[in-house]
Structure formats: structure tokens, C-alpha cells
Design an enzyme around this catalytic site. Structure first.
Site, PDB file in Angstrom:
ATOM      1  N   CYS A  73       0.945  -1.168   0.093  1.00 27.41           N
ATOM      2  CA  CYS A  73      -0.012   0.106  -0.047  1.00 27.41           C
ATOM      3  C   CYS A  73       0.807   1.191  -0.142  1.00 27.41           C
ATOM      4  O   CYS A  73       1.596   1.579   0.962  1.00 27.41           O
ATOM      5  CB  CYS A  73      -0.748  -0.085   1.124  1.00 27.41           C
ATOM      6  SG  CYS A  73      -1.967   1.391   1.517  1.00 27.41           S
ATOM      7  N   CYS A 198      -5.140   6.167  -4.258  1.00 33.46           N
ATOM      8  CA  CYS A 198      -4.390   5.006  -4.258  1.00 33.46           C
ATOM      9  C   CYS A 198      -3.188   5.108  -4.594  1.00 33.46           C
ATOM     10  O   CYS A 198      -2.717   5.316  -5.942  1.00 33.46           O
ATOM     11  CB  CYS A 198      -5.096   3.798  -4.987  1.00 33.46           C
ATOM     12  SG  CYS A 198      -4.464   2.191  -4.942  1.00 33.46           S
TER      13      CYS A 198
HETATM   14  N1  LIG Z   1      -6.243  -2.252  -1.965  1.00 30.81           N
HETATM   15  C1  LIG Z   1      -4.848  -2.873  -2.568  1.00 30.81           C
HETATM   16  C2  LIG Z   1      -3.679  -2.590  -1.393  1.00 30.81           C
HETATM   17  C3  LIG Z   1      -3.779  -1.040  -1.022  1.00 30.81           C
HETATM   18  C4  LIG Z   1      -3.453  -0.345  -2.040  1.00 30.81           C
HETATM   19  C5  LIG Z   1      -3.618   1.137  -1.930  1.00 30.81           C
HETATM   20  N2  LIG Z   1      -4.454   1.854  -0.848  1.00 30.81           N
HETATM   21  C6  LIG Z   1      -2.454   1.843  -1.940  1.00 30.81           C
HETATM   22  O1  LIG Z   1      -2.186   3.391  -1.377  1.00 30.81           O
HETATM   23  O2  LIG Z   1      -1.405   1.457  -2.615  1.00 30.81           O
HETATM   24  C7  LIG Z   1      -4.791  -4.288  -2.993  1.00 30.81           C
HETATM   25  O3  LIG Z   1      -5.450  -5.254  -2.224  1.00 30.81           O
HETATM   26  O4  LIG Z   1      -3.912  -4.426  -3.912  1.00 30.81           O
END
Ligand SMILES: N[C@H](CCC[C@H](N)C(=O)O)C(=O)O
Length: 260
Positions: A73, A198
């Protein structure tokens, strides 16, 4: 068990954090999902543990809002660096270990956190979408009039399509605002909703839309939750190194919960 919880966000991508360097806390999937549940729990897109690791300033453990341990993340990593500093690791340059390997990070004078992301050495181009892994798997699609898009229904249909339903994928919609500025909206796997931003997603969007065929690329990113910045060195058509994600990481509050 009475546990001290902290809440941080990076451009509206929000997280519950715990300092578990003494490894005394063992949360179940159900407890993590409860803590992330909006209206009933604290409410967040994910939960992170600050843990110890020999040879590193800390180890990052990340859980999606569904309670299951997740992949990398980017916004979370940036928030955890700020949290580590607040928890007494008083440095400006950090080296930590996460599920996708080693990361360097720095806290800038303006309070932003710069995070070095993993290198990208493969990028699948499928005409109307690209697929790449920036620590988490990302589907990247260019669109017009991004503000009018129903990201949840469009994103959900791609994430649960035959190709992706087993392992899931994060779905990023991108509208170029200039050659070096993108507007990105993301449907996130494991949150199963649109998030305000994200980190690994905007990194994937910037790489998939690289404006320079070789060398340094810098991209300003607009998200619903605020501004982020991505830079990288394009070594070959689909080889990207020295990948950095930068942006704000803010503490919202902290408090105690007696977890049953
Ligand atoms: N939900 C994403 C992980 C968190 C990604 C996101 N919150 C970031 O800031 O990179 C997954 O399961 O691939």
C-alpha cells in the site's frame, strides 16, 4: 484487551495504525474488518501494524478493509513512515521492509513523505487497458470526462470479471490533464469501493502513461483526496526504476478501544 489505535490518511486514503513492535497484539480477520468498518468501527480503507525487523527501521504489515492481509500500500507506507517518526523513530530517512520487499522513504520539510516503490519490469498492454504490478496489481484504463464516471460499478465489473475475479485487481481510471499531469480515480480491491486515492494505483497510472520514452519522468497526480507526485527513470520500453511516490501523510486522531 485495551489497545491504543491511531488514525492517519494520505490524500483521503485512510488507515488505522497500531504500534505492535512488542508483538503483543494478535488481531483476527474479523477484528480488523470491524475496526475498518465505517459507522460501526473506527472506519478506514485498511489497517497497518508497525513491527520490528532486524536491519530495518521497521516492518510494515498491511491489511485491507476486508480484514485480510494485503499486498503493498503506497499511501499506507507513507503514513506508516510518519507514524514511525511520531512513535519515536526520529529520523528523516527510513529503510523498512514490507510484503513486496525493501523500501526507502524520507520525510520532507513540507511534511510530505517520499516513498521509493518497487521497480517495474513488465507491463502488459492490451489496447484499451494496461496491467502492471507496483507492489499491488493494477488495471489502468484511460477515459474521458472522468468526473462523470461511475467508478464503483465500472470498477466492480472489471474486478469481478472472469480474468480477475479469483485474485482481484485494483482498477484505475485515468484522464490526462496535460503531458505531465493525470487525474486518477481508483476502485480498490479488498476495500471493494472507490477510495479517495490509491498510492500504488497512481504510480501504476503514471508509469503506464509515461510521457518520456527514456529517462526521468515526473508526473503530478490529481485524485479525489488531493495531490500526489510520481517520478521514475524509464530504462527501457517496459523497465522503470527509481520509482518514487510523494504526498502528504496526516495524523487524524488516536484513542483506546477495549477489543472483545
Ligand atoms: N487495496 C490494494 C492494497 C492497498 C493499495 C492502496 N491503498 C495504495 O495506496 O497503494 C490491494 O489489495 O491491492
Amino acid at each position: 484487551m485495551n489497545i491504543h489505535f491511531y488514525k492517519y490518511h494520505g490524500t483521503g486514503n485512510d488507515f488505522v495504525l497500531i504500534d505492535n513492535r512488542d508483538e503483543k497484539i494478535q488481531l483476527t480477520t474479523e477484528q480488523v474488518a470491524f475496526l475498518c468498518r465505517r459507522h460501526f468501527g473506527i472506519g478506514a480503507d485498511g489497517l497497518m501494524e508497525l513491527r520490528n525487523a532486524p536491519g530495518y527501521d521497521f516492518r510494515m504489515v498491511y491489511y485491507n478493509a476486508d480484514g485480510k492481509e494485503g499486498s503493498m500500500c503506497g499511501n499506507g507506507g507513507r503514513c506508516l513512515v510518519k507514524f514511525a517518526h511520531h512513535m519515536g523513530i526520529h529520523k528523516s530517512e527510513f529503510k523498512f521492509i514490507a510484503v513486496d520487499g525493501e523500501h526507502y522513504a524520507s520525510i520532507e520539510l513540507n511534511g510530505w513523505v517520499r516513498l521509493k516503490m518497487k521497480n517495474v519490469s513488465s507491463l502488459e498492454r492490451n489496447g484499451n487497458y494496461d496491467l502492471l504490478d507496483t507492489g499491488s496489481p493494477h488495471f489502468v484504463k484511460s477515459v474521458d470526462r472522468i468526473t462523470e464516471l461511475d467508478v464503483v460499478s465500472e470498477g466492480r465489473s472489471i474486478r469481478y470479471s472472469d480474468r480477475f475475479k479469483a485474485d482481484g485487481v485494483n482498477v484505475n481510471f485515468v484522464e490526462p490533464l496535460s503531458s505531465t499531469k493525470l487525474y486518477v480515480r481508483t476502485y480498490e480491491r479488498g476495500v471493494e469501493d472507490e477510495t479517495n486515492s490509491c498510492g500504488t494505483g497512481v504510480t501504476a497510472a503514471a508509469i503506464a502513461n509515461a510521457h518520456n520514452d527514456r529517462g526521468f519522468n515526473h508526473v503530478d497526480i490529481r485524485t479525489k483526496g488531493g495531490k500526489l507526485y510520481v517520478e521514475f527513470d524509464r530504462k527501457d520500453d517496459d523497465v522503470f526504476e527509481d520509482v518514487w511516490l510523494a504526498g502528504p501523510a496526516e495524523k487524524v486522531f488516536d484513542g483506546f478501544i477495549e477489543l472483545k
